[in-house]
Every structure is written in structure tokens, then in C-alpha cells.
Write a protein that holds these residues in place. Structure first.
Motif, mmCIF file in Angstrom:
data_model
loop_
_atom_site.group_PDB
_atom_site.id
_atom_site.type_symbol
_atom_site.label_atom_id
_atom_site.label_comp_id
_atom_site.label_asym_id
_atom_site.label_seq_id
_atom_site.Cartn_x
_atom_site.Cartn_y
_atom_site.Cartn_z
ATOM 1 N N SER A 85 76.186 17.060 -57.365
ATOM 2 C CA SER A 85 75.730 18.130 -56.608
ATOM 3 C C SER A 85 74.577 19.116 -57.279
ATOM 4 O O SER A 85 73.912 20.055 -56.599
ATOM 5 N N ASN A 86 74.346 19.094 -58.747
ATOM 6 C CA ASN A 86 73.503 19.723 -59.453
ATOM 7 C C ASN A 86 73.222 18.938 -60.673
ATOM 8 O O ASN A 86 73.855 19.427 -61.901
ATOM 9 N N ALA A 87 72.528 17.759 -60.770
ATOM 10 C CA ALA A 87 72.489 17.055 -61.806
ATOM 11 C C ALA A 87 71.752 17.900 -63.235
ATOM 12 O O ALA A 87 71.922 17.727 -64.114
ATOM 13 N N MET A 88 70.679 18.559 -62.664
ATOM 14 C CA MET A 88 69.919 19.115 -63.661
ATOM 15 C C MET A 88 70.851 20.213 -64.430
ATOM 16 O O MET A 88 70.800 20.321 -65.662
ATOM 17 N N GLY A 89 71.526 20.857 -63.547
ATOM 18 C CA GLY A 89 72.568 22.026 -64.305
ATOM 19 C C GLY A 89 73.410 21.280 -65.087
ATOM 20 O O GLY A 89 74.063 22.023 -66.045
ATOM 21 N N PHE A 90 74.053 20.353 -64.560
ATOM 22 C CA PHE A 90 75.123 19.576 -65.300
ATOM 23 C C PHE A 90 74.582 19.267 -66.559
ATOM 24 O O PHE A 90 75.360 19.140 -67.703
ATOM 25 N N GLU A 91 73.417 18.722 -66.624
ATOM 26 C CA GLU A 91 72.828 17.996 -67.827
ATOM 27 C C GLU A 91 72.846 19.174 -68.819
ATOM 28 O O GLU A 91 72.884 19.045 -70.179
ATOM 29 N N GLN A 92 72.285 20.416 -68.570
ATOM 30 C CA GLN A 92 72.312 21.403 -69.316
ATOM 31 C C GLN A 92 73.461 21.954 -69.891
ATOM 32 O O GLN A 92 73.555 22.166 -71.144
ATOM 33 N N LYS A 93 74.730 22.013 -68.977
ATOM 34 C CA LYS A 93 75.998 22.316 -69.647
ATOM 35 C C LYS A 93 76.448 21.222 -70.644
ATOM 36 O O LYS A 93 77.153 21.691 -71.358
ATOM 37 N N VAL A 94 76.087 20.104 -70.306
ATOM 38 C CA VAL A 94 76.384 18.883 -71.343
ATOM 39 C C VAL A 94 75.710 19.233 -72.550
ATOM 40 O O VAL A 94 76.377 19.020 -73.685
ATOM 41 N N ARG A 95 74.476 19.466 -72.722
ATOM 42 C CA ARG A 95 73.616 19.874 -73.964
ATOM 43 C C ARG A 95 74.545 20.878 -74.593
ATOM 44 O O ARG A 95 74.600 21.103 -75.653
ATOM 45 N N GLU A 96 74.697 21.995 -73.865
ATOM 46 C CA GLU A 96 75.502 23.193 -74.376
ATOM 47 C C GLU A 96 76.729 22.663 -74.970
ATOM 48 O O GLU A 96 77.117 23.318 -76.098
ATOM 49 N N TRP A 123 77.853 19.989 -76.167
ATOM 50 C CA TRP A 123 77.716 19.105 -77.435
ATOM 51 C C TRP A 123 76.661 19.590 -78.525
ATOM 52 O O TRP A 123 76.510 19.175 -79.511
ATOM 53 N N GLY A 124 75.914 20.675 -77.946
ATOM 54 C CA GLY A 124 75.022 21.470 -79.067
ATOM 55 C C GLY A 124 73.730 20.410 -79.161
ATOM 56 O O GLY A 124 73.329 20.464 -80.499
ATOM 57 N N ASP A 125 73.313 19.871 -78.257
ATOM 58 C CA ASP A 125 72.310 18.776 -78.501
ATOM 59 C C ASP A 125 71.475 18.802 -77.172
ATOM 60 O O ASP A 125 71.870 18.354 -76.055
ATOM 61 N N ASN A 126 70.250 19.276 -77.424
ATOM 62 C CA ASN A 126 69.197 19.618 -76.308
ATOM 63 C C ASN A 126 68.543 18.056 -75.942
ATOM 64 O O ASN A 126 67.512 18.272 -75.096
ATOM 65 N N GLN A 127 68.755 17.245 -76.602
ATOM 66 C CA GLN A 127 68.161 15.823 -76.424
ATOM 67 C C GLN A 127 69.058 14.959 -75.525
ATOM 68 O O GLN A 127 68.382 13.917 -75.018
ATOM 69 N N LEU A 160 77.575 8.990 -74.319
ATOM 70 C CA LEU A 160 77.689 10.131 -75.199
ATOM 71 C C LEU A 160 78.427 10.050 -76.293
ATOM 72 O O LEU A 160 78.149 10.457 -77.408
ATOM 73 N N LYS A 161 79.363 8.804 -76.228
ATOM 74 C CA LYS A 161 79.984 8.212 -77.704
ATOM 75 C C LYS A 161 78.730 7.781 -78.698
ATOM 76 O O LYS A 161 78.888 7.900 -79.897
ATOM 77 N N THR A 162 77.802 6.954 -77.977
ATOM 78 C CA THR A 162 76.728 6.370 -78.927
ATOM 79 C C THR A 162 75.858 7.415 -79.317
ATOM 80 O O THR A 162 75.714 7.399 -80.371
ATOM 81 N N ARG A 163 75.506 8.632 -78.648
ATOM 82 C CA ARG A 163 74.517 9.564 -79.149
ATOM 83 C C ARG A 163 75.021 10.524 -79.852
ATOM 84 O O ARG A 163 74.588 11.065 -80.984
ATOM 85 N N THR A 164 76.484 10.640 -79.631
ATOM 86 C CA THR A 164 77.155 11.829 -80.689
ATOM 87 C C THR A 164 78.059 11.532 -81.504
ATOM 88 O O THR A 164 78.523 12.061 -82.422
ATOM 89 N N GLN A 165 78.274 10.059 -81.754
ATOM 90 C CA GLN A 165 79.086 9.454 -82.514
ATOM 91 C C GLN A 165 80.499 9.793 -82.299
ATOM 92 O O GLN A 165 81.226 10.003 -83.207
ATOM 93 N N GLY A 166 80.867 10.184 -81.236
ATOM 94 C CA GLY A 166 82.343 10.644 -80.879
ATOM 95 C C GLY A 166 83.239 9.526 -80.468
ATOM 96 O O GLY A 166 82.960 8.671 -80.004
ATOM 97 N N THR A 167 84.449 9.871 -80.335
ATOM 98 C CA THR A 167 85.534 8.878 -80.090
ATOM 99 C C THR A 167 85.749 9.059 -78.658
ATOM 100 O O THR A 167 85.351 9.933 -77.795
#
Length: 499
Positions: free
Chosen positions: A409-420, A422-426, A460-467
């Protein structure tokens, strides 16, 4: 040689087929009413002709009271059978010619040990210090080890009657002249273990030992030490030890292959589950030794668990300003909704009333599954749901669908929240979210949401090396914070009913 026992129409058991396990220590567990005590009685009959009259007494006042006339217990070994039934005055075998069958099971003896408080307290006229004897060193060492003490070094025994004997334990106090404590000074746990140790010292090789909830009077550490001692004795003497228990400590300590869980089915049949993991047997009821949460919630899968955890944290933050007043909660993923409800039904009788329990199912169960049952007139499932209705709640969404609907419903806003988060603006998730088709309904929509969630998690696992665990937890927490204002009334009602 192991054989089998089949119990039919006896007490709460409609049918229980039990294969007698081989040598070693086995933990027998199950909910109250699952048939543990009845099964132990039937095992005891392998070596004691009085087992049935002792465990299944019939009323002398009325044939309508405690009548076992419909019950049968059938023993089998190497294709030969003998069936016992209560026929008016006593339990009798059919065929009578097979009454010798118990000898074929190969046990030198069968001994039953329960947590009994019976104590022998010598009368003054019976007690003669000249008859006090040192207890065998094997018992002293084992008792000290099990209870983590050295006081049993001074353990003694005395035979209070002549002939067949009536051995009582006494504890020397090291005084001059020597004085003693009788069995009434021992705790129930100490006395039960001492009697068991005395039995184990003299038991013949290839015997069966039946232990009925003896651990109830023991500290968890002593339970573990006793289990280890039993395992050693079983190995040294080729014993079959069947230990009935509800102890979380014991179930978590023994090899899970040695757990036998008696699982009651809807039709009254009891199904022995051999080798199950302790969490299945006891309902995942303790993160710490014998520590129970205030609230137990059963959900369908890991996503539901993490979503519910996240909303629960927001609930307690909202309701409890004082951290010391916050209730503890454990959320257990079980499987499909039928498994969740069955799990809840079993564990209501395992946990104490102080632990509030509820199954929390995904929204689609309420909107689709119950409707399907209604249309199909599946009265059995509807009746079971109605019976447990007070213990069942529903999420206001299906986790994967709720998250993907919000993201789309808000792809751009959701992407920004994901960046916040994980602390990764890329991080770039809009392309993944854009593939999700919001116009789908029912199972197709749930399938599409799960596919998108899996792709999102892999990225997200690949980019952030998370489990898996970390990514799922962060996504759940993100969604809970984003949608708390929307679903706050539902969750305040859900959790508030449990606190």
C-alpha cells in the motif's frame, strides 16, 4: 524379550497398545488421564499376581460402582497371547493354559516403587542399639551423590522384627552415647530414594523396575542425579526401568529417544509416541529449570510467534508502567491450526491453573476455515471448536498477508522504514514488494504473500548478513510498530483477557 500389552475399555482408556521397551531407563509421561497409572499397573502384573486387585479394586457395595467388567488387558510375546478380564470376583486369564506366559517375558523380577510416605518408626521396646548395622557402602555413596551431601555417611539400619525382617533406616548423630534419628526425620524424597537404592542394590540382573512419579518430592538437581544413577544401574544389570513422570527437568535431561509420551486421541484411544522431543511431551513449558511463564500462547508458525511477541511487548509497554508488574509470556509455534488446538487441549491439563493458556490462530482460520466447516456441516470439528472457544483467539490478520498488504500500500514509505530498521540507506525492497498482487483472495493471496516474504527475507539476509531468526524478528517488530495504532484495540482485548 520385549513383548506388548493392549488395554481396552479400562478406566479412561478405550484402547492402548504398548510395546514394552528394551533394557535401559525410559521416561513415561502424558497429561492427566492419559493412562499412565493404569499402564504401570498392567506392567506390574508381569511379576505380581496382586497387581490388578491393588490398582483396579472393585466396590464391595455395588456392582455399579468401580466395575471393570468391560475391561481387558492382553499380553503378547512371540505370537502367544493371554487376555485378562474381570469376571465377577477376580481377574482371570483366557486361555487359562497361557497363564504362564509372563515367564516368557524374561524378567527375573518386576518391582513397583511409588512415592509413599510410609515410615517405620521404632517403638522404644523394639529399638536395641546392638542391632544397628552399617548400611551397604553402595547405598551411602549413591545417597550422598544424589542429594549432594555427606550426611548419609552416618546412615544405619535396624531390623525391628525377627525372622523375615522389617528393616528401618536410622541416622547416627555422632553423640556419646550414640543417638539416632528415625525415618520420621527424613524428607519424603530422601526416604523414597533410600528405599529405591536398597532395592537396586539387591535386584537381580534382567529385572524390571517401575517407578511411579517418585521425583515429585525431589529437588531438580536431585532428580538429575537420580536419573544418572538409574541409567548406570540399568546398564550394569541389564535392567528395564520405566519411570512415570511429569518433571520438566527429567524430560529435558534424558536422551529424547528414551521418552514415551501417551497422547490421548479424540476417540479415547491412547497413542504412545516413542522418542519425541521434550518440548512436544511437555508443551514447551519452561525456558528455565521448572520455571513457568504467566501466559502460554500457542500459534501456527514462527512468523505468528514473532508477530505476537512484538505486539505483546507493545501491549505491556502500554499497560504496565512498573516493570516489576509485567507478566511473562511464552509463545510456542506448533503447526497447523488443528495441531495448535490439539496441543492446547492436551496441555491444559499439564500446566497449573496459574498459567493462562490460549491458542492464537491466524485470521484466515476464522474467516475461511470455520465457514468451510459450517458449509460442510462438519459438526464434530465445530463442536470441538465450540468446546474450546474460551481458549481460542484470532489474530486480526494473517501475518504474511498483513505485512505484504501494508508494504504494497506504500512501497516507498515501507522501504524507508526498512532502511531505518536496519540502519542501511542502500537497501532496496520496492521491486520485491511490487511483485505482490493485492487483488488476490483466499489461499492464493496467502501463497503469494508467503512467496514475497521469502524473497524479501532472502534479500535482507544476503545484504545484512543476518540470520533467518534476526530478519524475521526485525520485520515483525517493524510491522507491529507501524500498525500498533490500527490494531491496538484488538490486542489490548486479547492480552488483557490473560492478565
Amino acid at each position: 524379550m520385549p513383548g506388548s500389552i493392549e488395554i481396552c475399555n479400562l478406566r479412561n482408556i478405550r484402547r492402548l497398545k504398548f510395546s514394552i521397551p528394551d533394557r535401559g531407563v525410559w521416561l513415561l509421561t502424558g497429561a492427566n488421564g492419559a493412562g499412565k497409572t493404569s499402564l504401570l499397573a498392567c506392567l506390574r502384573r508381569l511379576g505380581s499376581a496382586n497387581a490388578f486387585p491393588v490398582h483396579f479394586p472393585s466396590s464391595l457395595r455395588s456392582e455399579r460402582l468401580d466395575n471393570h467388567a468391560t475391561g481387558t488387558v492382553t499380553y503378547e510375546i512371540n505370537g502367544t497371547y493371554v487376555a485378562y478380564a474381570y469376571r465377577g470376583a477376580r481377574w482371570t486369564p483366557r486361555p487359562r493354559s497361557a497363564s504362564h506366559l509372563f515367564r516368557n517375558f524374561g524378567y527375573a523380577s518386576v518391582t513397583y516403587v511409588g512415592a509413599t510416605a510410609d515410615r517405620i518408626t521404632p517403638r522404644p521396646e523394639d529399638f536395641d542399639t546392638r542391632h544397628v548395622k552399617t548400611v551397604d557402602r553402595q547405598i551411602l555413596v549413591a545417597a550422598n551423590q544424589i542429594f549432594q551431601t555427606d550426611k548419609f555417611t552416618n546412615l544405619r539400619s535396624i531390623n525391628l522384627t525377627r525372622g523375615i525382617g522389617n528393616n528401618a533406616f536410622v541416622l547416627a548423630l555422632g553423640t556419646t552415647p550414640q543417638t539416632y534419628h528415625s525415618e520420621k526425620h527424613f524428607s519424603l524424597g530422601e526416604l523414597c530414594v533410600l528405599k529405591l537404592l536398597r532395592l537396586l542394590k539387591d535386584v537381580a540382573n534382567n529385572s524390571m523396575i517401575i517407578v511411579d512419579e517418585l521425583e515429585m518430592a525431589l529437588h531438580p538437581r536431585a532428580q538429575v542425579e537420580l536419573l544418572r544413577y538409574l541409567e548406570k544401574q540399568a546398564k550394569d544389570k541389564s535392567l528395564t526401568v520405566i519411570f512415570s513422570t511429569h518433571s520438566v527437568t527429567l524430560l529435558k535431561t534424558i536422551n529424547h529417544n528414551r521418552i514415551i509420551y501417551l497422547e490421548r486421541q479424540d476417540d479415547g484411544t491412547i497413542n504412545p509416541v516413542v522418542g519425541c522431543f521434550p518440548t512436544y511431551a511437555i508443551g514447551n513449558i519452561a525456558a528455565e529449570e521448572e520455571t513457568l511463564p504467566d501466559i502460554m500462547l500457542y500459534v501456527e508458525d514462527l512468523f505468528a510467534r514473532d508477530f505476537l511477541n512484538a505486539f505483546f511487548e507493545l501491549f505491556v509497554d502500554e499497560k504496565y508502567g512498573d516493570p516489576t508488574l509485567r507478566p511473562s509470556a511464552k509463545i510456542v509455534p506448533v503447526g497447523g491450526f488443528n495441531e495448535v488446538v490439539g496441543f492446547l487441549d492436551r496441555n491444559r491439563s499439564v500446566l497449573p491453573a496459574s498459567v493462562r493458556q490460549k491458542a492464537v490462530l491466524d485470521a484466515d482460520v476464522a474467516t475461511e476455515t470455520l465457514a468451510q466447516w459450517q458449509n460442510a456441516k462438519n459438526h464434530a470439528k465445530l463442536a470441538r471448536h465450540q468446546e474450546l472457544k474460551g481458549y481460542i483467539a484470532f489474530l486480526p490478520f494473517t501475518p504474511e498477508v498483513g505485512l505484504m498488504d501494508y508494504a504494497a500500500s506504500n512501497a516507498m514509505g515501507f522501504e524507508q522504514k526498512v532502511r531505518e530498521r536496519w540502519g542501511d540507506n542502500q537497501l532496496q525492497v520496492r521491486s520485491i514488494v511490487g511483485k505482490y498482487n493485492t487483488s488476490l483472495t483466499g489461499p492464493a493471496k496467502r501463497q503469494a504473500a508467503k512467496k514475497s516474504i521469502n524473497e524479501l527475507m532472502d534479500y535482507l539476509k544476503t545484504r545484512t548478513q543476518g540470520t533467518d531468526e534476526l530478519v524475521r524478528e526485525k520485520l515483525s517488530g517493524l510491522y507491529a510498530n507501524l500498525e500498533w495504532a490500527t490494531y491496538k484495540p484488538e490486542f489490548m482485548t486479547l492480552f488483557g483477557s490473560l492478565t
